[in-house]
Scaffold this active site. Sequence first.
Site, PDB file in Angstrom:
ATOM      1  N   GLN B 221      -6.917   8.699   1.771  1.00  0.00           N
ATOM      2  CA  GLN B 221      -8.317   8.417   1.475  1.00  0.00           C
ATOM      3  C   GLN B 221      -9.038   7.877   2.713  1.00  0.00           C
ATOM      4  O   GLN B 221     -10.241   7.657   2.678  1.00  0.00           O
ATOM      5  CB  GLN B 221      -8.415   7.394   0.327  1.00  0.00           C
ATOM      6  CG  GLN B 221      -7.739   7.863  -0.955  1.00  0.00           C
ATOM      7  CD  GLN B 221      -7.693   6.815  -2.049  1.00  0.00           C
ATOM      8  OE1 GLN B 221      -6.696   6.716  -2.743  1.00  0.00           O
ATOM      9  NE2 GLN B 221      -8.750   6.047  -2.252  1.00  0.00           N
ATOM     10  N   ARG B 371      -8.812   2.101  -8.470  1.00  0.00           N
ATOM     11  CA  ARG B 371     -10.158   2.369  -8.971  1.00  0.00           C
ATOM     12  C   ARG B 371     -10.892   1.046  -9.212  1.00  0.00           C
ATOM     13  O   ARG B 371     -11.412   0.793 -10.299  1.00  0.00           O
ATOM     14  CB  ARG B 371     -10.091   3.192 -10.254  1.00  0.00           C
ATOM     15  CG  ARG B 371     -11.382   3.974 -10.487  1.00  0.00           C
ATOM     16  CD  ARG B 371     -11.249   5.080 -11.476  1.00  0.00           C
ATOM     17  NE  ARG B 371     -12.548   5.740 -11.591  1.00  0.00           N
ATOM     18  CZ  ARG B 371     -12.747   6.908 -12.161  1.00  0.00           C
ATOM     19  NH1 ARG B 371     -11.750   7.567 -12.687  1.00  0.00           N
ATOM     20  NH2 ARG B 371     -13.947   7.431 -12.208  1.00  0.00           N
ATOM     21  N   CYS B 372     -10.905   0.240  -8.188  1.00  0.00           N
ATOM     22  CA  CYS B 372     -11.342  -1.141  -8.351  1.00  0.00           C
ATOM     23  C   CYS B 372     -11.640  -1.692  -6.975  1.00  0.00           C
ATOM     24  O   CYS B 372     -10.887  -1.479  -6.047  1.00  0.00           O
ATOM     25  CB  CYS B 372     -10.202  -1.920  -9.002  1.00  0.00           C
ATOM     26  SG  CYS B 372     -10.218  -3.676  -8.731  1.00  0.00           S
ATOM     27  N   GLU B 741     -16.091   3.044 -10.185  1.00  0.00           N
ATOM     28  CA  GLU B 741     -15.104   2.084 -10.665  1.00  0.00           C
ATOM     29  C   GLU B 741     -15.581   1.240 -11.834  1.00  0.00           C
ATOM     30  O   GLU B 741     -14.770   0.611 -12.514  1.00  0.00           O
ATOM     31  CB  GLU B 741     -14.672   1.211  -9.495  1.00  0.00           C
ATOM     32  CG  GLU B 741     -14.045   2.093  -8.438  1.00  0.00           C
ATOM     33  CD  GLU B 741     -13.755   1.394  -7.127  1.00  0.00           C
ATOM     34  OE1 GLU B 741     -12.938   1.902  -6.373  1.00  0.00           O
ATOM     35  OE2 GLU B 741     -14.348   0.352  -6.874  1.00  0.00           O
TER      36      GLU B 741
END
Lengths: 163, 789
Positions: B221, B371-372, B741
């Site tokens: 990523q 996802r945070c 998120e």
Amino acid sequence: MSTKKITVTVNGTSHSVEVEPRLLLVHFIRENLNLTGTHIGCDTSNCGACTVLLNGRSVKSCTVFAVQANGKNIKTIEGMAEGGALHPLQEGFKEEHGLQCGFCTPGMIMRCADLLERNPNPTEEEIRWGISGNLCRCTGYNNIVKAVQYAAKKMQEAEAVPA
Amino acid sequence: MFCNTSKEISGLGHGMKRKEDARFLQGKGNYIDDIKLPGMLYMDIVRSPYAYAKIVNIDASKALAIPGVLAVITGRDLEKYKLHWMPTLMSDTQMVLPTDTVMYYAQEVCVVIATERYIAADGVAAVEVEYEPMKAVVDPFKALEKSAPVLRPDKGKTDNHIWHWEAGDRAATDKAFEKADVVVKEQMYIPRIHVASIETCGCVADFQPVGGQLTLYMTTQAPHAIRTVLALVAGHVGLSEERIRVISPDIGGGFGGKVPVYPGYVCAVAASVLIGKPVKWIEDRMENLQADSFARDYHITCELAATKEGRIQALRFKTIADHGYADAQAAPSKFPAGLFSICTGSYDFNTAFTEMDAVYTNKAPGGVAYRCSFRVTEAVHAIERMVDRLALEVGKDPAKLRMENFIKKDQFPYKSALGWEYDSGDYHTALKKAMDTIGYNKLRKEQAEKRKRGELMGIGISSFTEIVGAGPSRQFDILGIKMFDSAEIRVHPTGKAIARFGTKSQGQGHETTYAQIIAQELGIPAAHIEVEEGDTDTAPYGLGTYASRSTPVGGAAAAMAARKLRDKARKIAAYLLEVSEEDLEWEPGKFFVKGAPEKAKTIQEIVFAAYTNHPPGMEAGFEATHYYDPPNLTFPFGSYICVVDIDKETGEIKIRRFVAIDDCGNIINPMIVQGQVHGGLTQGLAPAMYEEFIYDDDGNLLNGSFMDYLVPTAVESPHWETGHTITPSPHHPIGAKGVGESPTVGAPPAIANAIVDALSHLGVTHMDIPITPQKVWKVLKEKGVVKAV
């Protein structure tokens, strides 16, 4: 390791290849035929990313040996669009935003093709159960359900109009 | 919703269909395992069956006797090149391959290189490793006891305590608690879970011995950061940054799990350098779940102090964070506890103190921000559960209690008790919209009637505030590299463009949304703008995509670069129309003369002139780059309401309805935003009801495959109902805040609160997630609802 010759028709093209008996169908499709649209997402037959049609029925190609496909017909995601036109399921996934990262999408579409073949007008619940062997981590499934409904409608309309 | 461009241009607010879909729908995506290079070799990994053991001997002779097995590389081999250890992003260290001790179940022990994938696997099966197992340290509380073995003496440690972190005013908080009418307290566990993206991790390392270039295709990523880290850790063996090219191809889901550098990547690079051929490594699912970074794993003692009417006065949280055998978090370097200090949530009070102690155990190292935005999920779960707990204590409806405690719309920008400056918000409107949508008051009446009949129904609310878009360079860096991000736009003579970014989409739809931002600013149709990411040779430097930072940082960079071009376009238009710049007005797609709209130049005409007829003294061409350093973070928020029905005989939990109202500021593409919310909600459902890693006392992971780690299917996932309010960010160039998120963060407490609410009249005040039918059934049995079986 000894090999065995198999003849398999994939997306309408016949292939005769020597393979090891232990070779998984998914690796045969991806490595031997270079059809990399069929993906691998797990090693326990849970995720369904590797789903293809074997003689018209959806199978998880990580759970089938290539030799078991000898003499059979296989359809993969690469064989879905015909004559430059997307299959109604492919169109539905695009129109209803039924995909995000795209990794589960080919297997999901192949599974849905079988689902609609057996049940051309499924309810939301039937769709949800019908795709419960395929995992998607991105979409939350709402839009996959809508994509299948879109395709079902389109395919039924096409059926109703004589060519 | 803001939308002032034509459908042809498709700027902000258009639900444009995604540009990336064509290839994904036809099996033409290019994911890591699709990459095949001539002469490529395959790597597979021998992993430890023990959580804590000494390696007595590694015998590779049988593996090396297999035709096609070329090498077995151990930690001792890497030690010769000083590559057996690597730094983590949090300035800790972790093994690439062990030289003498394994520290967690499924740890990499050595790697096998072979000519074919199946032969590499044969090689792995043939390597014989002799271990001397030791008693593993599994429980983080026990790890802190004096009698526990010290796991990291190599760090100079005399115990298993990694670091202590705190924020806020301890003394003032303690005082507020002493004076308070009401204090509520719960011990909660936010379980260890995994991102479980459907694509696992992998790479193809291609080292060219003659020129010394390394091309690394990698599921990352953050490709630019990876290139720099590689140059820093492997510079001594000749890998120099200008000769490293990292290419991140299509990624099959990331969710934070593809930020860290895992040992497998380093081993593949080392193998390619040693052998001089391309080496591919693709994890299988079990390796992915068992060894790649986990997320969460916080044990939090939560306390709120309040007046007897339920007005919150103070917050006190104390956390034990289990990091496994190394602190391998993916978080900004100055934030060991991530952004956990957002834990005061959506509520207006002045006094708070939170502290955290991080602990080593014999588990896989981590954790990632799944996802945070760096521990926001844990913080939001704690505060949203505690607000419900307080409502129960003071006998007030949880919606009313929230309304009475919310920060008010006119208090923004708002300085929180733990020091954050919230940019904008309107929490009352979002909660009211959620309540109206779901019919809250009617549901409460129904619940009261059902309780009389002995039926179990619960309603749960979560009114979360996120903190995303890291981040301003004065505070945010990773290993010293500031957390800006970048965009480069090149417009070709015919008015078509390519834009490149330092971020990297993993399914979020950047190829579409970034094009829409540029279309908005320049008036070039989004369909005419190609977006490219992930190749460090071509894209400008950036820190990548995670923590909802693409829109807040990368998207802002796109707008700013486009504005530089629009300034240039104005100059060219003035020259072409023979008027002064001040006489021109802009509407998306063209400049025209004020009062004379027929005298106009389209953006396409202007761009063509930039190459064919540019003003004297002006640089030719039409390109711009911008590195955006955000002035603040953004604070998306929302209110979610969940309704559950529980079978009082079996404990089965059915989510009847779930309404999510999100506010992510201005919306770029409503279709994509809604899709992000749907997906995030299912990833919030997962830990709330299904997912949790379970270890036995010896440190064995008991559910490290998709057979027993329960990723929700379409059957478990309910039909999500979504909506939004729009409160633009005042400091972001297009007023956007980021959304990916929010649902993962907001959903778990809404579900947990609904289930606890269904059982609260029985005396239940808290249940740890995942709340399974089994846990509910146990409670029902304890409370005498289920008769003894």
